[in-house]
Design an enzyme around this catalytic site. Structure first.
Site, PDB file in Angstrom:
ATOM      1  N   TYR A  98     -28.880  22.344 -20.948  1.00  0.00           N
ATOM      2  CA  TYR A  98     -29.654  24.484 -22.499  1.00  0.00           C
ATOM      3  C   TYR A  98     -29.164  25.195 -22.233  1.00  0.00           C
ATOM      4  O   TYR A  98     -28.446  25.181 -23.851  1.00  0.00           O
ATOM      5  CB  TYR A  98     -30.973  24.734 -22.053  1.00  0.00           C
ATOM      6  CG  TYR A  98     -32.416  23.693 -22.326  1.00  0.00           C
ATOM      7  CD1 TYR A  98     -32.831  22.529 -22.597  1.00  0.00           C
ATOM      8  CD2 TYR A  98     -33.188  23.276 -21.035  1.00  0.00           C
ATOM      9  CE1 TYR A  98     -33.821  21.859 -22.424  1.00  0.00           C
ATOM     10  CE2 TYR A  98     -34.060  22.836 -20.946  1.00  0.00           C
ATOM     11  CZ  TYR A  98     -34.162  21.704 -21.484  1.00  0.00           C
ATOM     12  OH  TYR A  98     -35.395  20.971 -21.261  1.00  0.00           O
TER      13      TYR A  98
HETATM   14  C1  LIG Z   1     -32.511  17.380 -17.693  1.00  0.00           C
HETATM   15  C2  LIG Z   1     -32.680  15.991 -18.203  1.00  0.00           C
HETATM   16  C3  LIG Z   1     -32.774  15.640 -19.079  1.00  0.00           C
HETATM   17  C4  LIG Z   1     -30.922  15.774 -17.746  1.00  0.00           C
HETATM   18  O1  LIG Z   1     -30.304  14.423 -19.159  1.00  0.00           O
HETATM   19  P1  LIG Z   1     -28.964  14.080 -18.014  1.00  0.00           P
HETATM   20  O2  LIG Z   1     -28.537  12.774 -18.431  1.00  0.00           O
HETATM   21  O3  LIG Z   1     -28.639  13.793 -16.479  1.00  0.00           O
HETATM   22  O4  LIG Z   1     -28.195  15.267 -18.482  1.00  0.00           O
HETATM   23  P2  LIG Z   1     -26.689  15.445 -19.300  1.00  0.00           P
HETATM   24  O5  LIG Z   1     -27.108  14.713 -20.737  1.00  0.00           O
HETATM   25  O6  LIG Z   1     -27.205  16.842 -19.027  1.00  0.00           O
HETATM   26  O7  LIG Z   1     -25.714  15.297 -18.431  1.00  0.00           O
HETATM   27  C5  LIG Z   1     -25.253  15.636 -17.037  1.00  0.00           C
HETATM   28  C6  LIG Z   1     -24.382  15.762 -16.729  1.00  0.00           C
HETATM   29  O8  LIG Z   1     -23.148  14.557 -17.690  1.00  0.00           O
HETATM   30  C7  LIG Z   1     -21.539  15.205 -18.289  1.00  0.00           C
HETATM   31  N1  LIG Z   1     -21.283  14.437 -19.431  1.00  0.00           N
HETATM   32  C8  LIG Z   1     -22.278  15.001 -20.551  1.00  0.00           C
HETATM   33  N2  LIG Z   1     -21.680  13.849 -21.228  1.00  0.00           N
HETATM   34  C9  LIG Z   1     -20.609  13.538 -20.425  1.00  0.00           C
HETATM   35  C10 LIG Z   1     -20.512  11.709 -20.598  1.00  0.00           C
HETATM   36  N3  LIG Z   1     -19.931  11.291 -22.041  1.00  0.00           N
HETATM   37  N4  LIG Z   1     -19.517  10.579 -20.009  1.00  0.00           N
HETATM   38  C11 LIG Z   1     -19.909  11.693 -18.550  1.00  0.00           C
HETATM   39  N5  LIG Z   1     -21.115  12.722 -18.314  1.00  0.00           N
HETATM   40  C12 LIG Z   1     -21.428  13.068 -19.038  1.00  0.00           C
HETATM   41  C13 LIG Z   1     -22.600  16.714 -18.902  1.00  0.00           C
HETATM   42  O9  LIG Z   1     -21.172  17.304 -19.047  1.00  0.00           O
HETATM   43  C14 LIG Z   1     -23.473  17.286 -17.177  1.00  0.00           C
HETATM   44  O10 LIG Z   1     -23.569  17.606 -16.737  1.00  0.00           O
HETATM   45  P3  LIG Z   1     -23.811  18.388 -15.819  1.00  0.00           P
HETATM   46  O11 LIG Z   1     -25.749  18.027 -14.986  1.00  0.00           O
HETATM   47  O12 LIG Z   1     -23.161  18.368 -14.148  1.00  0.00           O
HETATM   48  O13 LIG Z   1     -23.856  20.300 -16.472  1.00  0.00           O
HETATM   49  C15 LIG Z   1     -32.382  15.100 -16.657  1.00  0.00           C
HETATM   50  O14 LIG Z   1     -31.517  15.430 -15.500  1.00  0.00           O
HETATM   51  C16 LIG Z   1     -33.935  14.754 -16.234  1.00  0.00           C
HETATM   52  O15 LIG Z   1     -34.009  13.964 -17.060  1.00  0.00           O
HETATM   53  N6  LIG Z   1     -34.160  16.114 -15.349  1.00  0.00           N
HETATM   54  C17 LIG Z   1     -35.317  15.987 -14.671  1.00  0.00           C
HETATM   55  C18 LIG Z   1     -36.683  16.253 -15.553  1.00  0.00           C
HETATM   56  C19 LIG Z   1     -36.966  17.985 -16.497  1.00  0.00           C
HETATM   57  O16 LIG Z   1     -36.281  18.431 -15.227  1.00  0.00           O
HETATM   58  N7  LIG Z   1     -36.440  18.025 -17.262  1.00  0.00           N
HETATM   59  C20 LIG Z   1     -36.578  19.146 -18.302  1.00  0.00           C
HETATM   60  C21 LIG Z   1     -38.017  19.489 -18.528  1.00  0.00           C
HETATM   61  S1  LIG Z   1     -37.983  20.719 -18.951  1.00  0.00           S
END
Ligand SMILES: CC(C)(COP(=O)(O)OP(=O)(O)OC[C@H]1O[C@@H](n2cnc3c(N)ncnc32)[C@H](O)[C@@H]1OP(=O)(O)O)[C@@H](O)C(=O)NCCC(=O)NCCS
Length: 195
Positions: free
Chosen positions: A158
């Site tokens: 976020y």
């Molecule tokens: C929050 C959530 C949806 C984020 O999804 P995600 O796929 O894990 O996260 P992102 O898209 O941000 O990617 C994660 C990391 O990959 C990196 N990234 C982005 N694009 C990328 C790519 N093309 N290739 C590799 N890595 C990449 C990002 O920089 C990020 O780094 P960081 O997390 O170390 O800061 C997920 O972690 C989740 O489901 N969490 C638990 C539930 C939750 O908290 N939901 C929100 C409730 S409000």
């Protein structure tokens, strides 16, 4: 020449498609949030009811075998909705009713990626696709506070995509946990080139 490896697909889900995949979508939600299995049953009717609200949109990631890896949805916020009224109460209490946060917003209600698929940008892909074309001037969401722990993946996502604090330490009725309400104007800034 070798064929390109099969890739995950980011798709828009209709309300009917989400209903068909509801059990799977709730499994993603429960696994991502670390909630007990029974939580899914309680959420079923709520998610279906949300899917009938104005402005509702959902996106999902599907892997090459057809399994759901991630889910996000939201809808247009309006007076009378539980979440609107709760945030309105919080803004009033904080003396922040001047800002038009609640005038024209899309509520980002759910955003979850299966734990084994997290960390590769799928969450950001869902967020960006969902928020492209909402027709609203801004987006609001609520997320649990991280307190003294380092910010988790949701918070990093976020912040990276430009969400500001609207309310901190907000207590929603019926939940003892403190939440932050975050928001930003739409459209989102373009994505950085992938790493
Ligand atoms: C929050 C959530 C949806 C984020 O999804 P995600 O796929 O894990 O996260 P992102 O898209 O941000 O990617 C994660 C990391 O990959 C990196 N990234 C982005 N694009 C990328 C790519 N093309 N290739 C590799 N890595 C990449 C990002 O920089 C990020 O780094 P960081 O997390 O170390 O800061 C997920 O972690 C989740 O489901 N969490 C638990 C539930 C939750 O908290 N939901 C929100 C409730 S409000």
């Amino acid at each position: 020449m070798t064929a390109a490896p099969p890739r995950n697909r980011l798709i828009a889900l209709t309300a009917g498609e989400l209903a068909d995949r509801l059990a799977e979508a709730l499994d993603v939600y429960i696994a991502a949030m670390g909630y007990p299995p029974g939580t899914g049953r309680q959420r079923r009717s709520l998610w279906l009811e949300h899917s009938r609200r104005p402005g509702w949109r959902a996106m999902g990631w599907i892997d090459p075998a057809g399994s759901l890896l991630g889910i996000a949805y939201g809808y247009t916020g309006s007076p009378g909705q539980w979440w609107y009224e709760e945030v309105h109460r919080g803004l009033r209490r904080a003396g922040l009713t001047e800002h038009p946060w609640l005038d024209d917003y899309f509520e980002l209600t759910e955003l979850h990626v299966r734990p084994d698929a997290q960390g590769g940008g799928l969450g950001e892909g869902l967020l960006r696709a969902l928020l492209a074309g909402t027709g609203s001037s801004r987006v609001l969401l609520s997320t649990p506070e991280y307190g003294s722990r380092p910010p988790g993946r949701a918070w990093r996502l976020y912040r990276r995509t430009g969400f500001h604090d609207v309310l901190r330490e907000h207590r929603f009725a019926g939940d003892t946990r403190p939440f932050a309400v975050l928001g930003r104007e739409l459209p989102l800034d373009p994505a950085r080139p992938s790493r």
